[in-house]
Design a protein around this motif. Structure first.
Motif, mmCIF file in Angstrom:
data_model
loop_
_atom_site.group_PDB
_atom_site.id
_atom_site.type_symbol
_atom_site.label_atom_id
_atom_site.label_comp_id
_atom_site.label_asym_id
_atom_site.label_seq_id
_atom_site.Cartn_x
_atom_site.Cartn_y
_atom_site.Cartn_z
ATOM 1 N N VAL A 1 49.167 42.506 38.974
ATOM 2 C CA VAL A 1 48.355 41.782 37.996
ATOM 3 C C VAL A 1 47.171 41.198 38.761
ATOM 4 O O VAL A 1 47.342 40.375 39.655
ATOM 5 N N CYS A 2 45.971 41.652 38.424
ATOM 6 C CA CYS A 2 44.743 41.171 39.057
ATOM 7 C C CYS A 2 44.157 40.096 38.157
ATOM 8 O O CYS A 2 44.386 40.079 36.947
ATOM 9 N N HIS A 3 43.368 39.221 38.740
ATOM 10 C CA HIS A 3 42.718 38.154 37.973
ATOM 11 C C HIS A 3 41.917 38.720 36.793
ATOM 12 O O HIS A 3 41.838 38.095 35.737
ATOM 13 N N GLY B 1 46.079 46.434 33.127
ATOM 14 C CA GLY B 1 46.588 46.952 34.401
ATOM 15 C C GLY B 1 45.626 47.977 34.967
ATOM 16 O O GLY B 1 45.383 49.015 34.342
ATOM 17 N N HIS B 2 45.035 47.665 36.125
ATOM 18 C CA HIS B 2 44.091 48.610 36.737
ATOM 19 C C HIS B 2 44.337 48.682 38.237
ATOM 20 O O HIS B 2 43.511 49.185 38.982
ATOM 21 N N GLU B 3 45.498 48.133 38.683
ATOM 22 C CA GLU B 3 45.844 48.144 40.108
ATOM 23 C C GLU B 3 47.259 48.720 40.174
ATOM 24 O O GLU B 3 48.230 48.006 39.933
ATOM 25 N N GLY C 1 44.468 49.761 44.826
ATOM 26 C CA GLY C 1 43.819 50.160 43.582
ATOM 27 C C GLY C 1 42.792 49.153 43.094
ATOM 28 O O GLY C 1 41.950 49.471 42.263
ATOM 29 N N CYS C 2 42.873 47.917 43.581
ATOM 30 C CA CYS C 2 41.830 46.948 43.220
ATOM 31 C C CYS C 2 41.665 45.854 44.262
ATOM 32 O O CYS C 2 40.805 45.933 45.112
ATOM 33 N N GLY C 3 42.498 44.808 44.179
ATOM 34 C CA GLY C 3 42.245 43.553 44.898
ATOM 35 C C GLY C 3 41.975 43.683 46.386
ATOM 36 O O GLY C 3 40.973 43.151 46.880
#
Ligand code: NAD
Ligand code: ZN
Ligand code: ZN
Length: 375
Positions: free
Chosen positions: A43-45, A68-70, A175-177
């Protein structure tokens, strides 16, 4: 031939309401698309922001949607004309594509490929529809990804193939952070050896920026956060000292300029607040300091006093840490496998998909860095 898959997904029915776990249908991949089984997601900000503060900091995207993108997973099936992926491949879905063919992909100056950009920003794939539905109703795919579903479909230009021995419950962070914060320091700021750095906001993005400053050889790395519980973790990633703006009556930029006798060489903003962006910018050296904005806002306006930029400061944004997503994410996975990059230390909690709202709360209340959601 691939058939519709029935599975669980966390659906956001409307803004401001917790997610609900539903049985959804995931259609087979169309031309140039890949269907993946998501194994782990974070869970990203930005997920939290979109669900709870969509009207404040972000542009509207249609509901219902799967956030959800990570995430990380395994290829289940491929659509027509997909030649670079096969069932069983370990993969990381990407909200930033790399088509390898457009002008931006050919440029060394940017990673911002626009393939499928317009459609994924509004939650659909190339043909204008989403592959996820609930009882016949279309459910949009946040940023074209939807990692909070056991299965999802993404364009083949928005997917990185990674080595088969990579642990998906760790590398999902790329995938993101982690990629964003780490790249903000090493690619966008281009932090130099022996420099002095400040990182504002010590969530996953900020901690990854701290790690990037350390890998680049910075001699002083100052972590800034209003939540002092983050300071111990920041030290693990290389922060040499931490400051809580609440402990000072002076504005934080003045505190930093004083501490460093004239300002930091590099400042990275990882909060997403325009006033902190201004503070980060003004905390750099007036003659040659550089400030990178990683924190997200699509509606905010940042205040830049002309006098503060006139002597030579620079200000730059970063998207996905400047990485060329398809080719660089597998390299970052390799760096982790060779222990050149930390990932395990970002993961503070682990929860099943049906407790995803707990993960949102842990992030909002500052108790977690990243919760790994097992699907
Ligand atoms: P997070 O919520 O885990 O971390 C944010 C941190 O900022 C928290 O530790 C919080 O205590 C701190 N903070 C809040 N107010 C502060 C203040 N006034 N001064 C100092 N610190 C303060 O979030 P995250 O997942 O690490 O994401 C950070 C930001 O990066 C978000 O804005 C997110 O949307 C953005 N982001 C941008 C990109 C990109 O491509 N540019 C990618 C991913 C995330
Ligand atoms: Zn994110
Ligand atoms: Zn491209």
């Amino acid at each position: 031939l691939a058939a519709v898959i029935r599975c669980k997904a966390a659906v956001a029915w409307e803004s401001g309401k917790p997610l609900s776990i539903e049985d959804v249908e995931v259609a087979p991949p169309k031309v140039h698309e890949v269907r993946i089984k998501v194994v782990a997601a974070g869970v990203c900000h930005t997920d939290w922001e979109y669900l709870y503060e969509a009207e404040k900091g972000m542009k509207f995207r249609p509901f219902p949607l799967v956030l959800g993108h990570e995430g990380a997973g395994i290829v289940e099936s491929v659509g027509p004309e997909v030649t670079t992926f096969s069932p069983g491949d370990k993969v990381i879905p990407l909200f930033l594509p790399q088509c390898g063919e457009c002008e931006r992909c050919e440029s060394a100056k940017t990673n911002h490929c626009r393939k499928n950009w317009a459609n994924t920003q509004v939650g659909v794939l190339a043909d204008g529809t989403s592959r996820i539905s609930y009882q016949g109703q279309q459910v949009y795919q946040f940023l074209g990804v939807s990692a909070f579903s056991q299965y999802t479909v993404v364009p083949h230009t928005s997917l990185a193939k990674i080595r088969s021995d990579a642990p998906l419950d760790k590398v999902f962070l790329l995938g993101c952070g982690v990629s964003t914060g780490y790249g903000a320091a090493v690619n966008t700021a281009k932090v130099e050896k022996n420099s002095t750095c400040a990182v504002f906001g010590l969530g996953a993005v900020g901690l990854a920026a701290v790690m990037g400053c350390q890998v680049a050889g910075a001699k002083r790395i100052i972590g800034v956060d209003i939540n002092p519980d983050k300071f111990a973790k920041a030290a693990v990633f290389g922060a040499t000292e931490c400051v809580n703006p609440k402990d000072h009556t002076m504005p934080i930029q003045e505190v930093l300029v004083k501490m460093t006798d004239g300002g930091v060489d590099y400042a990275v903003e990882c909060v997403g607040s325009p006033s902190i962006m201004t503070a980060a910018f003004e905390s750099t050296k007036d003659s040659c300091g550089s400030c990178v904005i990683a924190g997200w806002t699509e509606t905010g306006v940042m205040n830049v006093k002309v006098e503060k930029i006139l002597m030579g400061r620079t200000l730059r944004g970063t998207y996905f840490g400047g990485w060329k997503s398809v080719e660089d994410v597998p390299k970052l996975v390799n760096d982790y496998m060779k222990q050149k990059l930390k990932l395990d230390e970002f993961i503070t909690h682990s929860l099943p998909l049906d407790q995803i709202n707990v993960a949102f709360d842990l992030l909002r209340t500052g108790k977690s860095i990243r919760t790994v959601i097992s699907l």
